[in-house]
Write a protein that holds these residues in place. Sequence first.
Motif, PDB file in Angstrom:
ATOM      1  N   MET A   1      10.877  -9.656  -6.437  1.00 57.46           N
ATOM      2  CA  MET A   1      10.628  -8.951  -5.209  1.00 57.46           C
ATOM      3  C   MET A   1      11.923  -8.504  -4.536  1.00 57.46           C
ATOM      4  O   MET A   1      11.896  -7.629  -3.712  1.00 57.46           O
ATOM      5  N   LEU A   2      13.029  -9.147  -4.924  1.00 56.95           N
ATOM      6  CA  LEU A   2      14.302  -8.773  -4.331  1.00 56.95           C
ATOM      7  C   LEU A   2      14.653  -7.325  -4.656  1.00 56.95           C
ATOM      8  O   LEU A   2      15.169  -6.604  -3.806  1.00 56.95           O
ATOM      9  N   SER A   3      14.350  -6.884  -5.857  1.00 60.89           N
ATOM     10  CA  SER A   3      14.690  -5.510  -6.239  1.00 60.89           C
ATOM     11  C   SER A   3      13.865  -4.501  -5.453  1.00 60.89           C
ATOM     12  O   SER A   3      14.372  -3.432  -5.110  1.00 60.89           O
ATOM     13  N   THR A   4      12.624  -4.816  -5.156  1.00 61.06           N
ATOM     14  CA  THR A   4      11.816  -3.880  -4.371  1.00 61.06           C
ATOM     15  C   THR A   4      12.179  -3.954  -2.893  1.00 61.06           C
ATOM     16  O   THR A   4      12.111  -2.949  -2.192  1.00 61.06           O
ATOM     17  N   LEU A  81       3.513  -3.615  -7.334  1.00 60.93           N
ATOM     18  CA  LEU A  81       2.924  -3.966  -6.043  1.00 60.93           C
ATOM     19  C   LEU A  81       4.007  -4.076  -4.974  1.00 60.93           C
ATOM     20  O   LEU A  81       3.847  -3.566  -3.857  1.00 60.93           O
ATOM     21  N   GLY A  82       5.118  -4.716  -5.328  1.00 59.49           N
ATOM     22  CA  GLY A  82       6.229  -4.842  -4.386  1.00 59.49           C
ATOM     23  C   GLY A  82       6.792  -3.495  -3.978  1.00 59.49           C
ATOM     24  O   GLY A  82       7.070  -3.257  -2.801  1.00 59.49           O
ATOM     25  N   PHE A  83       6.938  -2.577  -4.920  1.00 57.96           N
ATOM     26  CA  PHE A  83       7.456  -1.248  -4.597  1.00 57.96           C
ATOM     27  C   PHE A  83       6.471  -0.493  -3.711  1.00 57.96           C
ATOM     28  O   PHE A  83       6.873   0.175  -2.755  1.00 57.96           O
ATOM     29  N   LEU A  84       5.194  -0.606  -4.023  1.00 55.41           N
ATOM     30  CA  LEU A  84       4.166   0.076  -3.236  1.00 55.41           C
ATOM     31  C   LEU A  84       4.187  -0.385  -1.786  1.00 55.41           C
ATOM     32  O   LEU A  84       4.016   0.410  -0.860  1.00 55.41           O
ATOM     33  N   VAL A  85       4.431  -1.657  -1.559  1.00 49.24           N
ATOM     34  CA  VAL A  85       4.504  -2.190  -0.204  1.00 49.24           C
ATOM     35  C   VAL A  85       5.847  -1.845   0.445  1.00 49.24           C
ATOM     36  O   VAL A  85       5.913  -1.511   1.624  1.00 49.24           O
ATOM     37  N   VAL A 101       1.551 -12.146   2.480  1.00 53.89           N
ATOM     38  CA  VAL A 101       0.107 -11.987   2.676  1.00 53.89           C
ATOM     39  C   VAL A 101      -0.569 -11.657   1.342  1.00 53.89           C
ATOM     40  O   VAL A 101      -1.688 -12.082   1.088  1.00 53.89           O
ATOM     41  N   PHE A 102       0.125 -10.914   0.464  1.00 51.48           N
ATOM     42  CA  PHE A 102      -0.428 -10.571  -0.847  1.00 51.48           C
ATOM     43  C   PHE A 102      -0.168 -11.652  -1.886  1.00 51.48           C
ATOM     44  O   PHE A 102      -1.077 -12.079  -2.592  1.00 51.48           O
ATOM     45  N   LEU A 103       1.091 -12.063  -2.007  1.00 53.87           N
ATOM     46  CA  LEU A 103       1.477 -12.894  -3.142  1.00 53.87           C
ATOM     47  C   LEU A 103       0.970 -14.326  -3.079  1.00 53.87           C
ATOM     48  O   LEU A 103       0.578 -14.876  -4.108  1.00 53.87           O
ATOM     49  N   ILE A 104       0.986 -14.931  -1.913  1.00 52.59           N
ATOM     50  CA  ILE A 104       0.527 -16.322  -1.846  1.00 52.59           C
ATOM     51  C   ILE A 104      -0.951 -16.442  -2.217  1.00 52.59           C
ATOM     52  O   ILE A 104      -1.304 -17.264  -3.064  1.00 52.59           O
ATOM     53  N   PRO A 105      -1.842 -15.608  -1.659  1.00 56.32           N
ATOM     54  CA  PRO A 105      -3.237 -15.702  -2.124  1.00 56.32           C
ATOM     55  C   PRO A 105      -3.415 -15.338  -3.599  1.00 56.32           C
ATOM     56  O   PRO A 105      -4.220 -15.966  -4.295  1.00 56.32           O
ATOM     57  N   LEU A 106      -2.678 -14.344  -4.094  1.00 59.82           N
ATOM     58  CA  LEU A 106      -2.784 -14.010  -5.510  1.00 59.82           C
ATOM     59  C   LEU A 106      -2.376 -15.199  -6.380  1.00 59.82           C
ATOM     60  O   LEU A 106      -3.011 -15.492  -7.395  1.00 59.82           O
ATOM     61  N   TRP A 107      -1.316 -15.889  -5.976  1.00 63.92           N
ATOM     62  CA  TRP A 107      -0.851 -17.037  -6.742  1.00 63.92           C
ATOM     63  C   TRP A 107      -1.819 -18.213  -6.613  1.00 63.92           C
ATOM     64  O   TRP A 107      -2.184 -18.848  -7.605  1.00 63.92           O
ATOM     65  N   LEU A 108      -2.232 -18.518  -5.377  1.00 67.43           N
ATOM     66  CA  LEU A 108      -3.122 -19.662  -5.170  1.00 67.43           C
ATOM     67  C   LEU A 108      -4.464 -19.467  -5.864  1.00 67.43           C
ATOM     68  O   LEU A 108      -5.079 -20.430  -6.318  1.00 67.43           O
ATOM     69  N   MET A 109      -4.930 -18.223  -5.932  1.00 71.36           N
ATOM     70  CA  MET A 109      -6.227 -17.954  -6.561  1.00 71.36           C
ATOM     71  C   MET A 109      -6.077 -17.411  -7.975  1.00 71.36           C
ATOM     72  O   MET A 109      -6.903 -16.638  -8.442  1.00 71.36           O
ATOM     73  N   HIS A 128     -11.685 -14.843 -10.533  1.00 73.14           N
ATOM     74  CA  HIS A 128     -12.007 -13.987 -11.675  1.00 73.14           C
ATOM     75  C   HIS A 128     -11.767 -12.509 -11.400  1.00 73.14           C
ATOM     76  O   HIS A 128     -11.689 -11.716 -12.335  1.00 73.14           O
ATOM     77  N   LEU A 129     -11.622 -12.117 -10.159  1.00 73.38           N
ATOM     78  CA  LEU A 129     -11.296 -10.731  -9.824  1.00 73.38           C
ATOM     79  C   LEU A 129      -9.797 -10.509  -9.622  1.00 73.38           C
ATOM     80  O   LEU A 129      -9.352  -9.382  -9.473  1.00 73.38           O
ATOM     81  N   ASN A 130      -9.038 -11.560  -9.636  1.00 75.05           N
ATOM     82  CA  ASN A 130      -7.602 -11.521  -9.392  1.00 75.05           C
ATOM     83  C   ASN A 130      -6.868 -11.142 -10.682  1.00 75.05           C
ATOM     84  O   ASN A 130      -6.976 -11.846 -11.687  1.00 75.05           O
ATOM     85  N   PRO A 131      -6.080 -10.053 -10.688  1.00 75.13           N
ATOM     86  CA  PRO A 131      -5.361  -9.694 -11.914  1.00 75.13           C
ATOM     87  C   PRO A 131      -4.305 -10.713 -12.319  1.00 75.13           C
ATOM     88  O   PRO A 131      -3.983 -10.841 -13.501  1.00 75.13           O
TER      89      PRO A 131
END
Length: 183
Positions: A1-4, A81-85, A101-109, A128-131
Amino acid sequence: MLSTCACIGVRRVGLLQSVLGAPRSPGGVVCGKILGGTTLALMQGLIFLLLAPFVGIHISPERLLICLGTLFIVGFGLTGLGFLVAWPMESTQGFHAIMNVFLIPLWLMSGALFPATDPHTWIYWAIHLNPVTYGVAAVRRALSAGDPGVLPLRSFAVALGLPLAFGLGMAASSARVVQQRCS
């Protein structure tokens, strides 16, 4: 995420605008930024893979290559995703807040911490919907040569397909956002 995150500062000082003013498509600039960030993420993942034998995880050379390819696909999607944000953001503090807000829920789920075993709960379906879930399953399968992990997927291609589609979607969305802002 540092690069974005760095793209915010580069855009603020005008360097990125001059690059976008060059006779190149904005999609090429976006792809270059995303591939650069993906390369950094891949190098970080490689460090952990090389340390695996010290904790008792033995990886064959072919499994190492499969795992690196898998990490590349997952890293491409998350960097996209990082670049888009990051692109529309004005401050790095805001970027970090939104990414959490995006990454923690994506990781936890993603099933990385706990499996979803009850199909009657909402978290089962969120997992199951989480990429990222499919990326975690693909990395686990690449490391363990067949362990399905959190998802009982029929094939390794299924585990890679969704993260790949997610990454391509993030790259296309990022290119579209940059094109709109440049117009």
